[in-house]
Design a protein around this motif. Structure first.
Motif, mmCIF file in Angstrom:
data_model
loop_
_atom_site.group_PDB
_atom_site.id
_atom_site.type_symbol
_atom_site.label_atom_id
_atom_site.label_comp_id
_atom_site.label_asym_id
_atom_site.label_seq_id
_atom_site.Cartn_x
_atom_site.Cartn_y
_atom_site.Cartn_z
ATOM 1 N N ALA A 28 0.828 -1.198 0.000
ATOM 2 C CA ALA A 28 0.000 0.000 0.000
ATOM 3 C C ALA A 28 0.867 1.254 0.000
ATOM 4 N N THR A 29 0.515 2.176 -0.865
ATOM 5 C CA THR A 29 1.173 3.481 -0.912
ATOM 6 C C THR A 29 0.093 4.550 -0.943
ATOM 7 N N PHE A 30 0.503 5.749 -0.624
ATOM 8 C CA PHE A 30 -0.440 6.866 -0.674
ATOM 9 C C PHE A 30 -0.968 7.064 -2.093
ATOM 10 N N GLY A 31 -0.086 6.938 -3.076
ATOM 11 C CA GLY A 31 -0.501 7.080 -4.468
ATOM 12 C C GLY A 31 -1.506 6.011 -4.878
ATOM 13 N N GLY A 32 -1.306 4.792 -4.381
ATOM 14 C CA GLY A 32 -2.248 3.716 -4.685
ATOM 15 C C GLY A 32 -3.615 3.976 -4.090
ATOM 16 N N TYR A 33 -3.621 4.443 -2.839
ATOM 17 C CA TYR A 33 -4.900 4.774 -2.200
ATOM 18 C C TYR A 33 -5.587 5.938 -2.915
ATOM 19 N N MET A 34 -4.826 6.938 -3.326
ATOM 20 C CA MET A 34 -5.419 8.077 -4.024
ATOM 21 C C MET A 34 -5.966 7.673 -5.394
ATOM 22 N N THR A 35 -5.245 6.795 -6.089
ATOM 23 C CA THR A 35 -5.741 6.301 -7.371
ATOM 24 C C THR A 35 -7.059 5.562 -7.173
ATOM 25 N N GLY A 36 -7.115 4.706 -6.169
ATOM 26 C CA GLY A 36 -8.347 3.988 -5.875
ATOM 27 C C GLY A 36 -9.469 4.926 -5.489
ATOM 28 N N PHE A 37 -9.147 5.947 -4.700
ATOM 29 C CA PHE A 37 -10.169 6.907 -4.270
ATOM 30 C C PHE A 37 -10.730 7.684 -5.455
ATOM 31 N N VAL A 38 -9.850 8.165 -6.338
ATOM 32 C CA VAL A 38 -10.307 8.933 -7.508
ATOM 33 C C VAL A 38 -11.164 8.052 -8.422
ATOM 34 N N LEU A 39 -10.727 6.811 -8.642
ATOM 35 C CA LEU A 39 -11.523 5.908 -9.475
ATOM 36 C C LEU A 39 -12.877 5.617 -8.838
ATOM 37 N N ALA A 40 -12.900 5.426 -7.517
ATOM 38 C CA ALA A 40 -14.162 5.153 -6.826
ATOM 39 C C ALA A 40 -15.110 6.345 -6.917
ATOM 40 N N VAL A 41 -14.579 7.549 -6.769
ATOM 41 C CA VAL A 41 -15.413 8.748 -6.879
ATOM 42 C C VAL A 41 -15.965 8.888 -8.291
ATOM 43 N N LEU A 42 -15.122 8.676 -9.295
ATOM 44 C CA LEU A 42 -15.591 8.764 -10.680
ATOM 45 C C LEU A 42 -16.642 7.706 -10.989
ATOM 46 N N LEU A 43 -16.413 6.500 -10.493
ATOM 47 C CA LEU A 43 -17.355 5.418 -10.767
ATOM 48 C C LEU A 43 -18.644 5.555 -9.966
ATOM 49 N N THR A 44 -18.685 6.487 -9.038
ATOM 50 C CA THR A 44 -19.920 6.804 -8.326
ATOM 51 C C THR A 44 -20.597 8.028 -8.947
ATOM 52 N N ALA A 45 -19.813 9.048 -9.262
ATOM 53 C CA ALA A 45 -20.365 10.300 -9.769
ATOM 54 C C ALA A 45 -20.914 10.169 -11.191
ATOM 55 N N VAL A 46 -20.224 9.423 -12.044
ATOM 56 C CA VAL A 46 -20.674 9.289 -13.434
ATOM 57 C C VAL A 46 -22.034 8.591 -13.521
ATOM 58 N N PRO A 47 -22.243 7.444 -12.866
ATOM 59 C CA PRO A 47 -23.589 6.851 -12.915
ATOM 60 C C PRO A 47 -24.664 7.746 -12.289
ATOM 61 N N PHE A 48 -24.317 8.467 -11.219
ATOM 62 C CA PHE A 48 -25.279 9.392 -10.615
ATOM 63 C C PHE A 48 -25.681 10.468 -11.619
ATOM 64 N N TRP A 49 -24.710 11.019 -12.329
ATOM 65 C CA TRP A 49 -24.987 12.028 -13.343
ATOM 66 C C TRP A 49 -25.816 11.443 -14.481
ATOM 67 N N LEU A 50 -25.497 10.190 -14.898
ATOM 68 C CA LEU A 50 -26.258 9.565 -15.983
ATOM 69 C C LEU A 50 -27.738 9.426 -15.636
#
Length: 133
Positions: A28-50
């Protein structure tokens, strides 16, 4: 100490060396957690917007895109937050996950199949009321 002691674990490659390498598993690295967080936010926000913007004309298309985003988000969470891969714990965690997914797919598809057929066969009066004035 003789040669027999050295080969059975008394030497440099004894019980302390279990064949573990630094590159095995996911660290685990900070960059790995941030990548996962950004992907999770995008994969939540995009369907909500759709859904909220009613982007697609057909609700089936929207549902299909939502299901794909949900499946990708599950994989993102497993890789970036649960650190699951085929190398960790000899691959047993991934095999257990695959077995669980197979069981969930069987249970969900069977439930949907049963509900569909119950709707078609057990409730004919509900289908006749759609044409009433």
């Amino acid at each position: 100490m003789n040669a027999h002691d050295n080969t059975l674990g008394g030497g440099a490659h004894g019980h302390d060396d279990h064949g573990h390498h630094e590159d095995e598993g996911f660290h685990a690295t900070f960059g790995g957690y941030m990548t996962g967080f950004v992907l999770a936010v995008l994969l939540t926000a995009v369907p909500f917007w759709l859904v909220m913007a009613n982007v697609f004309d057909k609700s089936r298309t929207t549902a299909l895109v939502l299901l794909v985003c949900a499946a990708v988000q599950i994989v993102v969470h497993m890789i970036y937050f649960l650190h699951m891969n085929f190398k960790s714990e000899g691959g047993w965690t991934m095999l257990a996950l695959i077995f669980t997914i197979v069981l969930v797919v069987i249970a969900l598809s069977g439930s949907l199949w049963v509900m569909f057929h119950l709707d078609q066969n057990m409730m004919p009066a509900m289908h006749d009321t759609k044409n009433l004035p």
